[in-house]
Design a protein around this motif. Structure first.
Motif, PDB file in Angstrom:
ATOM      1  N   PHE A  33       0.859  -1.182   0.000  1.00 49.51           N
ATOM      2  CA  PHE A  33       0.000   0.000   0.000  1.00 49.51           C
ATOM      3  C   PHE A  33       0.892   1.226   0.000  1.00 49.51           C
ATOM      4  O   PHE A  33       1.823   1.317   0.801  1.00 49.51           O
ATOM      5  CB  PHE A  33      -0.934   0.018   1.222  1.00 49.51           C
ATOM      6  N   ASP A  34       0.613   2.152  -0.876  1.00 54.27           N
ATOM      7  CA  ASP A  34       1.334   3.424  -0.960  1.00 54.27           C
ATOM      8  C   ASP A  34       2.846   3.204  -1.072  1.00 54.27           C
ATOM      9  O   ASP A  34       3.642   3.921  -0.492  1.00 54.27           O
ATOM     10  CB  ASP A  34       0.991   4.300   0.246  1.00 54.27           C
ATOM     11  N   GLY A  35       3.229   2.145  -1.782  1.00 60.27           N
ATOM     12  CA  GLY A  35       4.636   1.861  -2.024  1.00 60.27           C
ATOM     13  C   GLY A  35       5.342   1.117  -0.903  1.00 60.27           C
ATOM     14  O   GLY A  35       6.531   0.842  -0.994  1.00 60.27           O
ATOM     15  N   ALA A  36       4.643   0.795   0.179  1.00 56.14           N
ATOM     16  CA  ALA A  36       5.245   0.078   1.311  1.00 56.14           C
ATOM     17  C   ALA A  36       4.597  -1.294   1.452  1.00 56.14           C
ATOM     18  O   ALA A  36       3.407  -1.453   1.215  1.00 56.14           O
ATOM     19  CB  ALA A  36       5.077   0.872   2.597  1.00 56.14           C
ATOM     20  N   LYS A  37       5.404  -2.263   1.859  1.00 59.33           N
ATOM     21  CA  LYS A  37       4.893  -3.619   2.081  1.00 59.33           C
ATOM     22  C   LYS A  37       4.453  -3.772   3.533  1.00 59.33           C
ATOM     23  O   LYS A  37       5.138  -3.326   4.445  1.00 59.33           O
ATOM     24  CB  LYS A  37       5.964  -4.650   1.724  1.00 59.33           C
ATOM     25  N   PHE A  38       3.308  -4.416   3.719  1.00 62.03           N
ATOM     26  CA  PHE A  38       2.741  -4.669   5.037  1.00 62.03           C
ATOM     27  C   PHE A  38       2.469  -6.164   5.173  1.00 62.03           C
ATOM     28  O   PHE A  38       2.008  -6.804   4.227  1.00 62.03           O
ATOM     29  CB  PHE A  38       1.412  -3.921   5.220  1.00 62.03           C
ATOM     30  N   LYS A  39       2.725  -6.718   6.368  1.00 64.73           N
ATOM     31  CA  LYS A  39       2.401  -8.113   6.662  1.00 64.73           C
ATOM     32  C   LYS A  39       1.295  -8.148   7.718  1.00 64.73           C
ATOM     33  O   LYS A  39       1.189  -7.252   8.554  1.00 64.73           O
ATOM     34  CB  LYS A  39       3.616  -8.860   7.212  1.00 64.73           C
ATOM     35  N   PHE A  40       0.523  -9.228   7.677  1.00 68.42           N
ATOM     36  CA  PHE A  40      -0.597  -9.398   8.606  1.00 68.42           C
ATOM     37  C   PHE A  40      -0.551 -10.786   9.221  1.00 68.42           C
ATOM     38  O   PHE A  40      -0.047 -11.733   8.617  1.00 68.42           O
ATOM     39  CB  PHE A  40      -1.926  -9.144   7.883  1.00 68.42           C
ATOM     40  N   TYR A  41      -1.097 -10.895  10.398  1.00 70.16           N
ATOM     41  CA  TYR A  41      -1.085 -12.155  11.133  1.00 70.16           C
ATOM     42  C   TYR A  41      -1.975 -13.208  10.484  1.00 70.16           C
ATOM     43  O   TYR A  41      -1.673 -14.390  10.512  1.00 70.16           O
ATOM     44  CB  TYR A  41      -1.522 -11.911  12.581  1.00 70.16           C
ATOM     45  N   ASN A  42      -3.092 -12.756   9.889  1.00 70.10           N
ATOM     46  CA  ASN A  42      -4.029 -13.698   9.290  1.00 70.10           C
ATOM     47  C   ASN A  42      -4.785 -13.036   8.130  1.00 70.10           C
ATOM     48  O   ASN A  42      -4.674 -11.823   7.916  1.00 70.10           O
ATOM     49  CB  ASN A  42      -5.008 -14.239  10.344  1.00 70.10           C
ATOM     50  N   ALA A  43      -5.539 -13.841   7.419  1.00 68.07           N
ATOM     51  CA  ALA A  43      -6.288 -13.342   6.252  1.00 68.07           C
ATOM     52  C   ALA A  43      -7.352 -12.334   6.671  1.00 68.07           C
ATOM     53  O   ALA A  43      -7.638 -11.386   5.926  1.00 68.07           O
ATOM     54  CB  ALA A  43      -6.929 -14.514   5.503  1.00 68.07           C
ATOM     55  N   ARG A  44      -7.926 -12.512   7.837  1.00 68.46           N
ATOM     56  CA  ARG A  44      -8.959 -11.583   8.314  1.00 68.46           C
ATOM     57  C   ARG A  44      -8.394 -10.169   8.461  1.00 68.46           C
ATOM     58  O   ARG A  44      -9.003  -9.197   8.022  1.00 68.46           O
ATOM     59  CB  ARG A  44      -9.521 -12.081   9.647  1.00 68.46           C
ATOM     60  N   ASN A  45      -7.221 -10.056   9.069  1.00 69.78           N
ATOM     61  CA  ASN A  45      -6.623  -8.729   9.253  1.00 69.78           C
ATOM     62  C   ASN A  45      -6.172  -8.126   7.932  1.00 69.78           C
ATOM     63  O   ASN A  45      -6.298  -6.919   7.729  1.00 69.78           O
ATOM     64  CB  ASN A  45      -5.458  -8.793  10.236  1.00 69.78           C
ATOM     65  N   LEU A  46      -5.680  -8.953   7.030  1.00 68.93           N
ATOM     66  CA  LEU A  46      -5.326  -8.470   5.694  1.00 68.93           C
ATOM     67  C   LEU A  46      -6.561  -7.899   5.012  1.00 68.93           C
ATOM     68  O   LEU A  46      -6.517  -6.806   4.427  1.00 68.93           O
ATOM     69  CB  LEU A  46      -4.722  -9.601   4.861  1.00 68.93           C
ATOM     70  N   LYS A  47      -7.674  -8.593   5.113  1.00 71.78           N
ATOM     71  CA  LYS A  47      -8.926  -8.126   4.503  1.00 71.78           C
ATOM     72  C   LYS A  47      -9.376  -6.800   5.136  1.00 71.78           C
ATOM     73  O   LYS A  47      -9.771  -5.874   4.437  1.00 71.78           O
ATOM     74  CB  LYS A  47     -10.014  -9.184   4.672  1.00 71.78           C
ATOM     75  N   ARG A  48      -9.288  -6.714   6.466  1.00 70.62           N
ATOM     76  CA  ARG A  48      -9.679  -5.477   7.157  1.00 70.62           C
ATOM     77  C   ARG A  48      -8.828  -4.307   6.679  1.00 70.62           C
ATOM     78  O   ARG A  48      -9.339  -3.213   6.454  1.00 70.62           O
ATOM     79  CB  ARG A  48      -9.547  -5.654   8.670  1.00 70.62           C
ATOM     80  N   PHE A  49      -7.534  -4.534   6.513  1.00 73.14           N
ATOM     81  CA  PHE A  49      -6.643  -3.479   6.042  1.00 73.14           C
ATOM     82  C   PHE A  49      -7.006  -3.059   4.620  1.00 73.14           C
ATOM     83  O   PHE A  49      -7.098  -1.874   4.326  1.00 73.14           O
ATOM     84  CB  PHE A  49      -5.177  -3.948   6.096  1.00 73.14           C
ATOM     85  N   LYS A  50      -7.213  -4.030   3.753  1.00 74.50           N
ATOM     86  CA  LYS A  50      -7.531  -3.712   2.358  1.00 74.50           C
ATOM     87  C   LYS A  50      -8.845  -2.943   2.240  1.00 74.50           C
ATOM     88  O   LYS A  50      -8.999  -2.118   1.359  1.00 74.50           O
ATOM     89  CB  LYS A  50      -7.584  -4.985   1.510  1.00 74.50           C
ATOM     90  N   GLU A  51      -9.775  -3.208   3.131  1.00 78.22           N
ATOM     91  CA  GLU A  51     -11.065  -2.518   3.110  1.00 78.22           C
ATOM     92  C   GLU A  51     -10.951  -1.060   3.570  1.00 78.22           C
ATOM     93  O   GLU A  51     -11.727  -0.215   3.142  1.00 78.22           O
ATOM     94  CB  GLU A  51     -12.075  -3.253   3.992  1.00 78.22           C
ATOM     95  N   SER A  52      -9.990  -0.769   4.442  1.00 74.78           N
ATOM     96  CA  SER A  52      -9.867   0.585   4.999  1.00 74.78           C
ATOM     97  C   SER A  52      -8.424   0.852   5.435  1.00 74.78           C
ATOM     98  O   SER A  52      -8.153   1.022   6.627  1.00 74.78           O
ATOM     99  CB  SER A  52     -10.819   0.718   6.181  1.00 74.78           C
ATOM    100  N   PRO A  53      -7.486   0.911   4.501  1.00 75.47           N
ATOM    101  CA  PRO A  53      -6.068   1.017   4.885  1.00 75.47           C
ATOM    102  C   PRO A  53      -5.720   2.277   5.676  1.00 75.47           C
ATOM    103  O   PRO A  53      -4.902   2.210   6.595  1.00 75.47           O
ATOM    104  CB  PRO A  53      -5.328   0.986   3.546  1.00 75.47           C
ATOM    105  N   LEU A  54      -6.321   3.395   5.357  1.00 70.88           N
ATOM    106  CA  LEU A  54      -5.965   4.636   6.048  1.00 70.88           C
ATOM    107  C   LEU A  54      -6.269   4.574   7.542  1.00 70.88           C
ATOM    108  O   LEU A  54      -5.621   5.241   8.342  1.00 70.88           O
ATOM    109  CB  LEU A  54      -6.671   5.829   5.404  1.00 70.88           C
ATOM    110  N   LYS A  55      -7.231   3.770   7.912  1.00 70.64           N
ATOM    111  CA  LYS A  55      -7.609   3.616   9.319  1.00 70.64           C
ATOM    112  C   LYS A  55      -6.472   2.993  10.140  1.00 70.64           C
ATOM    113  O   LYS A  55      -6.333   3.276  11.322  1.00 70.64           O
ATOM    114  CB  LYS A  55      -8.857   2.732   9.403  1.00 70.64           C
ATOM    115  N   TYR A  56      -5.652   2.160   9.495  1.00 72.85           N
ATOM    116  CA  TYR A  56      -4.655   1.379  10.221  1.00 72.85           C
ATOM    117  C   TYR A  56      -3.222   1.869  10.050  1.00 72.85           C
ATOM    118  O   TYR A  56      -2.330   1.388  10.745  1.00 72.85           O
ATOM    119  CB  TYR A  56      -4.745  -0.083   9.793  1.00 72.85           C
ATOM    120  N   LEU A  57      -2.981   2.795   9.159  1.00 69.30           N
ATOM    121  CA  LEU A  57      -1.612   3.250   8.924  1.00 69.30           C
ATOM    122  C   LEU A  57      -1.036   3.905  10.173  1.00 69.30           C
ATOM    123  O   LEU A  57      -1.710   4.703  10.828  1.00 69.30           O
ATOM    124  CB  LEU A  57      -1.567   4.257   7.780  1.00 69.30           C
ATOM    125  N   PRO A  58       0.209   3.590  10.507  1.00 71.10           N
ATOM    126  CA  PRO A  58       0.814   4.252  11.662  1.00 71.10           C
ATOM    127  C   PRO A  58       1.105   5.706  11.344  1.00 71.10           C
ATOM    128  O   PRO A  58       1.428   6.063  10.214  1.00 71.10           O
ATOM    129  CB  PRO A  58       2.112   3.465  11.874  1.00 71.10           C
TER     130      PRO A  58
END
Length: 148
Positions: free
Chosen positions: A56-81
């Motif tokens: 996302f936005d040129g940076a690679k992100f890893k997730f613990y499980n598919a559920r969290n990956l899906k949550r991020f993809k649905e609303s990435p700006l909510k989770y960005l540090p």
């Protein structure tokens, strides 16, 4: 003629928007040192797994499980540090990009803030003992100058 100008202007704006990205702290090749940014909002920072990763936005992100990956993809700006995942305290006080300890964090007003923590330098404690709101405002100003 006007339609061609509008289309050209639109294409230029899109291209510029895609090329402008902030500097994410990607130590070890991933944002937040490979920790799952969604897991922080569940109050348990977890290391991500390569099979659950995205860019996302040129940076690679890893997730613990598919559920969290899906949550991020649905609303990435909510989770960005905040501040690209660099130490919030260092951005506020020094206007510098300093690495973090991915397990030293705070969720404040729905935002993820990360901090340096080594030895006696736990910057989360400094952040909390000083004035987090004043520091956040200063960090926001400094970040505008150093984010690219």
């Amino acid at each position: 003629m006007i339609n061609k100008f509008i289309v050209l202007l639109f294409l230029v704006m899109c291209t510029c928007g895609l090329s402008q990205t902030i500097d994410y702290n990607t130590k070890n090749g991933y944002a937040v040192q490979g920790y799952d940014v969604v897991s922080y909002f569940d109050k348990t920072p977890l290391e991500g797994k390569e099979e659950f990763s995205t860019t996302f936005d040129g940076a690679k992100f890893k997730f613990y499980n598919a559920r969290n990956l899906k949550r991020f993809k649905e609303s990435p700006l909510k989770y960005l540090p905040k501040y690209g995942g660099y130490c919030a305290y260092a951005v506020a006080v020094n206007g510098k990009k300093v690495n973090i300890n991915p397990e030293t964090y705070e969720i404040r007003n729905g935002n993820l803030y990360l901090f340096y923590n080594k030895g006696r330098n736990n910057t989360l404690k400094f952040w909390l003992n000083e004035s987090p709101e004043v520091l956040r405002q200063q960090a926001d100003k400094n970040w505008e100058k150093i984010k690219n």
